[in-house]
Write a protein that holds these residues in place. Structure first.
Motif, short mmCIF file in Angstrom:
data_model
loop_
_atom_site.label_atom_id
_atom_site.label_comp_id
_atom_site.label_asym_id
_atom_site.label_seq_id
_atom_site.Cartn_x
_atom_site.Cartn_y
_atom_site.Cartn_z
N UNK A 37 0.77 -0.39 0.28
CA UNK A 37 -0.06 0.61 -0.06
C UNK A 37 0.35 1.42 -0.21
N UNK A 38 2.18 1.19 -0.05
CA UNK A 38 3.19 1.89 0.58
C UNK A 38 4.12 1.72 -0.18
N UNK A 39 3.60 0.76 -1.75
CA UNK A 39 5.36 1.32 -2.09
C UNK A 39 6.60 0.66 -1.71
N UNK A 40 6.56 0.24 -0.77
CA UNK A 40 8.01 -0.51 -0.39
C UNK A 40 8.15 -1.69 -0.15
N UNK A 41 9.30 -1.78 -0.83
CA UNK A 41 9.63 -2.93 -0.82
C UNK A 41 10.49 -3.38 0.72
N UNK A 42 10.74 -5.15 0.72
CA UNK A 42 11.42 -4.82 1.94
C UNK A 42 12.51 -4.50 2.31
N UNK A 43 12.50 -4.28 3.26
CA UNK A 43 13.70 -2.64 4.05
C UNK A 43 13.72 -2.37 5.41
N UNK A 44 14.98 -1.27 5.26
CA UNK A 44 14.74 -1.59 7.06
C UNK A 44 15.50 -0.21 7.00
N UNK A 45 13.88 0.85 6.96
CA UNK A 45 13.75 1.85 7.92
C UNK A 45 13.45 2.44 8.84
N UNK A 46 14.15 3.71 8.71
CA UNK A 46 13.56 4.77 9.69
C UNK A 46 12.40 5.86 9.58
N UNK A 47 11.03 5.27 10.36
CA UNK A 47 10.25 5.90 9.98
C UNK A 47 10.32 7.10 11.77
N UNK A 48 9.68 8.26 11.56
CA UNK A 48 8.94 9.23 11.94
C UNK A 48 8.25 8.50 13.05
N UNK A 67 1.29 2.72 9.28
CA UNK A 67 2.59 3.39 8.67
C UNK A 67 2.17 3.96 8.41
N UNK A 68 2.11 5.67 7.23
CA UNK A 68 1.73 6.32 6.80
C UNK A 68 2.64 7.13 6.09
N UNK A 69 2.15 7.54 5.00
CA UNK A 69 3.24 8.66 4.21
C UNK A 69 2.89 9.54 4.17
#
Length: 81
Positions: A37-48, A67-69
């Motif tokens: 839904x957020x068009x993110x592949x599997x990854x490690x990401x820093x979120x606010x 999570x939201x964009x």
């Protein structure tokens, strides 16, 4: 020329592993699978994240989160173990 983009945020629920927490700066690093839904592949990401949501959450925890964009940034709006 001004381009207007919808202010509506995209949101998605996902599972992942907390890798790092930076409560002082309102950030959490999560390793997760693909979030279509957020068009993110599997990854490690820093979120606010709002620091108040981090109570009881620690590196190494497996969490479910929403999570939201928003304004070209990724934000965790809810999180639980």
């Amino acid at each position: 020329m001004v381009t207007t983009i919808s202010a509506q945020a995209q949101e998605a629920r996902a599972k992942g592993e907390v890798r790092r927490i930076d409560a002082a700066n309102g950030k959490i690093t999560i390793k997760h699978g693909a979030i279509g839904q957020l068009e993110l592949p599997a990854m490690t990401l820093v979120y606010l994240i709002e620091p108040a949501l981090l109570v009881g959450i620690a590196p190494g925890d497996t969490v479910t989160f929403v999570a939201a964009r928003k304004n070209d940034q990724y934000v965790v709006v809810s999180i639980s173990k």
